[in-house]
Motif scaffolding. Structure first.
Motif, mmCIF file in Angstrom:
data_model
loop_
_atom_site.group_PDB
_atom_site.id
_atom_site.type_symbol
_atom_site.label_atom_id
_atom_site.label_comp_id
_atom_site.label_asym_id
_atom_site.label_seq_id
_atom_site.Cartn_x
_atom_site.Cartn_y
_atom_site.Cartn_z
ATOM 1 N N GLN A 131 0.811 -1.214 0.000
ATOM 2 C CA GLN A 131 0.000 0.000 0.000
ATOM 3 C C GLN A 131 0.850 1.272 0.000
ATOM 4 O OE1 GLN A 131 -2.925 -0.137 3.125
ATOM 5 N NE2 GLN A 131 -3.832 -2.053 2.387
ATOM 6 N N SER A 132 2.173 1.099 -0.086
ATOM 7 C CA SER A 132 3.066 2.263 -0.139
ATOM 8 C C SER A 132 3.805 2.256 -1.469
ATOM 9 C CB SER A 132 4.069 2.223 1.009
ATOM 10 O OG SER A 132 5.040 3.249 0.856
ATOM 11 N N ASN A 133 3.709 3.364 -2.212
ATOM 12 C CA ASN A 133 4.395 3.425 -3.504
ATOM 13 C C ASN A 133 5.841 3.881 -3.401
ATOM 14 O OD1 ASN A 133 4.234 6.277 -3.252
ATOM 15 N ND2 ASN A 133 2.209 6.275 -4.215
ATOM 16 N N THR A 134 6.330 4.080 -2.155
ATOM 17 C CA THR A 134 7.736 4.451 -1.964
ATOM 18 C C THR A 134 8.521 3.365 -1.228
ATOM 19 O OG1 THR A 134 7.014 5.697 0.003
ATOM 20 C CG2 THR A 134 7.407 6.951 -2.031
ATOM 21 N N HIS A 135 7.890 2.224 -1.002
ATOM 22 C CA HIS A 135 8.521 1.157 -0.228
ATOM 23 C C HIS A 135 9.422 0.288 -1.092
ATOM 24 C CE1 HIS A 135 8.730 -2.981 1.432
ATOM 25 N NE2 HIS A 135 8.814 -2.359 2.603
ATOM 26 N N THR A 136 10.590 -0.051 -0.532
ATOM 27 C CA THR A 136 11.460 -1.069 -1.123
ATOM 28 C C THR A 136 11.936 -1.988 -0.001
ATOM 29 O OG1 THR A 136 13.428 0.336 -0.863
ATOM 30 C CG2 THR A 136 12.283 0.420 -2.991
ATOM 31 N N ARG A 137 12.472 -3.113 -0.388
ATOM 32 C CA ARG A 137 12.973 -4.055 0.616
ATOM 33 C C ARG A 137 14.475 -4.204 0.471
ATOM 34 N NH1 ARG A 137 11.585 -10.542 1.262
ATOM 35 N NH2 ARG A 137 13.191 -10.924 2.846
ATOM 36 N N LEU A 138 15.168 -4.285 1.603
ATOM 37 C CA LEU A 138 16.600 -4.577 1.580
ATOM 38 C C LEU A 138 16.752 -6.077 1.371
ATOM 39 C CD1 LEU A 138 18.281 -2.411 4.392
ATOM 40 C CD2 LEU A 138 18.358 -2.088 1.938
ATOM 41 N N GLU A 139 17.028 -6.467 0.153
ATOM 42 C CA GLU A 139 17.088 -7.886 -0.201
ATOM 43 C C GLU A 139 18.120 -8.628 0.656
ATOM 44 O OE1 GLU A 139 15.130 -9.575 -2.045
ATOM 45 O OE2 GLU A 139 13.949 -7.841 -2.681
ATOM 46 N N GLY A 140 17.681 -9.745 1.192
ATOM 47 C CA GLY A 140 18.576 -10.596 1.975
ATOM 48 C C GLY A 140 18.808 -10.117 3.390
ATOM 49 N N LYS A 141 18.240 -8.968 3.771
ATOM 50 C CA LYS A 141 18.451 -8.429 5.114
ATOM 51 C C LYS A 141 17.271 -8.772 6.020
ATOM 52 C CE LYS A 141 22.390 -6.213 4.573
ATOM 53 N NZ LYS A 141 23.594 -6.531 5.369
ATOM 54 N N THR A 142 17.588 -9.345 7.156
ATOM 55 C CA THR A 142 16.581 -9.651 8.169
ATOM 56 C C THR A 142 17.065 -9.106 9.508
ATOM 57 O OG1 THR A 142 17.585 -11.804 8.663
ATOM 58 C CG2 THR A 142 15.854 -11.744 6.961
ATOM 59 N N PHE A 143 16.175 -9.096 10.472
ATOM 60 C CA PHE A 143 16.585 -8.678 11.820
ATOM 61 C C PHE A 143 15.989 -9.628 12.846
ATOM 62 C CE2 PHE A 143 12.382 -6.868 11.692
ATOM 63 C CZ PHE A 143 11.968 -6.816 13.018
ATOM 64 N N SER A 144 16.654 -9.708 13.973
ATOM 65 C CA SER A 144 16.154 -10.512 15.088
ATOM 66 C C SER A 144 16.656 -9.882 16.380
ATOM 67 C CB SER A 144 16.632 -11.967 14.988
ATOM 68 O OG SER A 144 16.141 -12.725 16.080
ATOM 69 N N ILE A 145 15.728 -9.387 17.179
ATOM 70 C CA ILE A 145 16.063 -8.744 18.446
ATOM 71 C C ILE A 145 15.595 -9.655 19.569
ATOM 72 C CG2 ILE A 145 15.779 -6.685 19.873
ATOM 73 C CD1 ILE A 145 14.989 -5.196 17.291
ATOM 74 N N GLN A 146 16.516 -10.043 20.425
ATOM 75 C CA GLN A 146 16.187 -11.001 21.475
ATOM 76 C C GLN A 146 15.667 -10.290 22.719
ATOM 77 O OE1 GLN A 146 16.289 -14.355 21.024
ATOM 78 N NE2 GLN A 146 15.221 -14.484 22.980
ATOM 79 N N TYR A 147 14.444 -10.576 23.078
ATOM 80 C CA TYR A 147 13.862 -10.081 24.315
ATOM 81 C C TYR A 147 13.835 -11.221 25.327
ATOM 82 C CZ TYR A 147 12.388 -6.085 21.536
ATOM 83 O OH TYR A 147 12.389 -4.982 20.729
ATOM 84 N N GLY A 148 13.610 -10.862 26.592
ATOM 85 C CA GLY A 148 13.621 -11.891 27.626
ATOM 86 C C GLY A 148 12.567 -12.945 27.430
ATOM 87 N N THR A 149 11.469 -12.611 26.745
ATOM 88 C CA THR A 149 10.372 -13.568 26.579
ATOM 89 C C THR A 149 10.274 -14.095 25.155
ATOM 90 O OG1 THR A 149 8.863 -11.729 26.135
ATOM 91 C CG2 THR A 149 9.035 -12.486 28.414
ATOM 92 N N GLY A 150 11.303 -13.878 24.354
ATOM 93 C CA GLY A 150 11.281 -14.346 22.975
ATOM 94 C C GLY A 150 11.869 -13.311 22.045
ATOM 95 N N SER A 151 11.928 -13.638 20.759
ATOM 96 C CA SER A 151 12.560 -12.725 19.816
ATOM 97 C C SER A 151 11.521 -11.995 18.974
ATOM 98 C CB SER A 151 13.511 -13.494 18.884
ATOM 99 O OG SER A 151 12.786 -14.417 18.104
ATOM 100 N N CYS A 152 11.910 -10.800 18.546
ATOM 101 C CA CYS A 152 11.138 -10.037 17.571
ATOM 102 C C CYS A 152 11.949 -10.090 16.288
ATOM 103 C CB CYS A 152 10.955 -8.596 18.046
ATOM 104 S SG CYS A 152 10.108 -7.541 16.858
#
Length: 404
Positions: free
Chosen positions: A124-145
């Motif tokens: 729904q955004s005409n200015t959006h792109t994706r960083l190909e191959g890039k992911t993130f994972s932030i570890q919280y005490g009760t699980g990851s985001c």
């Protein structure tokens, strides 16, 4: 002639401090802790995380810590609004000086937490792109985001017409969130404002992009939190590009950042009344908008609570009788030779009744962050009383008594 020159210098200083200020209103909501405590659900909530809040260790607080590991989202109270994409999609975020990461829920997230919050839809955004191959994972005490990294234009809702828009801003599109905590919080995502050294690969913090793209006159942002008497935190604001003299009295005390990860500074000592001295040889502290209380090493906090005659309850909170505030000692934090004194009315939080008596929760909590170097966190209890200015250009924090 000298008077005219002096006046000119003062006006020049004010103009430099003000610059073009981009003001983002902050709204104060009841924290998750408060929401759970009203019906006395906090202990049950912690048990659902397979945790126990014992007399020795406030483990529920520690388990909710982020990897960075400063932010305790159980206590976050102040949020602001942003938009992502074209046309804009709106989100409520926690502006967090204790974290560099920026993420919101993705429309493709199936976690329980995502279902209860606004979600970003890239199609729904005409200015959006994706960083190909890039992911993130932030570890919280009760699980990851975790999720993918997208790029789009990000706007902070401002008091001014037009606000502030950052093009080509990387952000996390969360496909998975730890539901036990984030399903209950009032905000949709996090916008980190700490140093980029701790950021996820590919996610340049928003303020760094503001500086690089010359969207702010000065590499400075500041936080003002109105008094607890103001409903919804009315008047609270985050300013990008400078600071507002009307929010404080006296002069700013500029304190060098001692470690460029968090907004970490050196504290000279901490006094409770005239007798109890903590951090007597100096210690490190972080100015953190993502934490409501002032936290410190367990032994020190227990000593402090004892000095103010606070009693620990079954849920881990320390409380005092509200009718004793007038005779309780001040708590003074000395930073770069300047005393920052908190009156009992400033370091105690909301009240509740038990067996016909009125109790106030203290704004101090045990939180052992690191074995190597014990850290204190100066959260909203401190920031509400002392206007805080974050200067990336000179790597320093400015502090002054806030005007309420």
């Amino acid at each position: 002639m000298k008077m005219h020159l002096l006046l000119l210098l003062v006006l020049l200083h004010l103009e430099q401090a003000q610059g073009s200020l981009h003001r983002v209103p902050l709204t104060r909501y009841p924290s998750l802790r408060k929401k759970l405590q009203e019906p006395d659900q906090l202990s049950e909530f912690c048990k659902s995380l397979d945790l126990e809040m014992t007399q020795q260790n406030n483990s529920c607080l520690m388990a909710l810590a982020v990897k960075e590991p400063l932010t305790n989202y159980l206590d976050v109270e102040y949020f602001g609004n942003i938009s992502i994409g074209s046309p804009p999609q709106n989100f409520t975020v926690c502006f967090d000086t204790g974290s560099p990461d920026f993420w919101v829920p993705s429309a493709f997230c199936k976690s329980r937490a995502c279902k209860k919050h606004a979600k970003f839809c890239p199609s729904q955004s005409n200015t959006h792109t994706r960083l190909e191959g890039k992911t993130f994972s932030i570890q919280y005490g009760t699980g990851s985001c975790s999720g993918i990294i997208g790029v789009d234009r990000v706007s902070a809702f401002s008091c001014q017409v037009g606000g502030l828009t950052v093009p080509n801003q990387p952000f996390g599109e969360a496909l998975k969130e730890p539901g036990k905590v984030f399903a209950h919080v009032q905000f949709d995502g996090i916008m980190g404002l700490s140093y980029p050294s701790l950021a996820e690969d590919g996610m340049t913090p928003v303020f760094d992009n503001m500086i690089t793209q010359k969207l702010v006159d000065q590499p400075i942002f500041s936080i003002y939190m109105s008094s607890t008497n103001q409903k919804g935190g009315k008047g609270s604001e985050l300013i990008f590009g400078g600071y507002d003299h009307s929010h404080f009295t006296g002069r700013l005390n500029w304190v060098p950042v001692s470690k460029q990860e968090y907004w970490q500074i050196k504290v000279d000592k901490i006094r409770v009344g005239r007798s109890v001295m903590l951090c007597s040889k100096g210690c490190q502290a972080i100015v953190d908008t993502g934490t409501s209380s002032i936290t410190g090493p367990s032994d020190d906090i227990r000593q402090l609570q004892k000095a103010i005659r606070a009693v620990r309850r079954k849920n881990g909170d320390y409380t005092v009788r509200c009718n004793k505030l007038k005779v309780m000692p001040d708590v003074t934090i000395v930073i770069k030779g300047v005393s920052y004194t908190l009156k009992p009315t400033a370091y105690t939080l909301r009240h509740f009744r038990s067996q016909g008596k009125k109790f106030c929760r203290t704004g101090f909590e045990e939180f052992d962050i690191s074995d190597d170097e014990p850290l204190w966190i100066l959260g909203n209890v401190f920031i509400r009383q002392f206007y805080s200015v974050f200067d990336r250009g000179n790597n320093r924090v400015g502090l002054a008594r806030a005007v309420h």
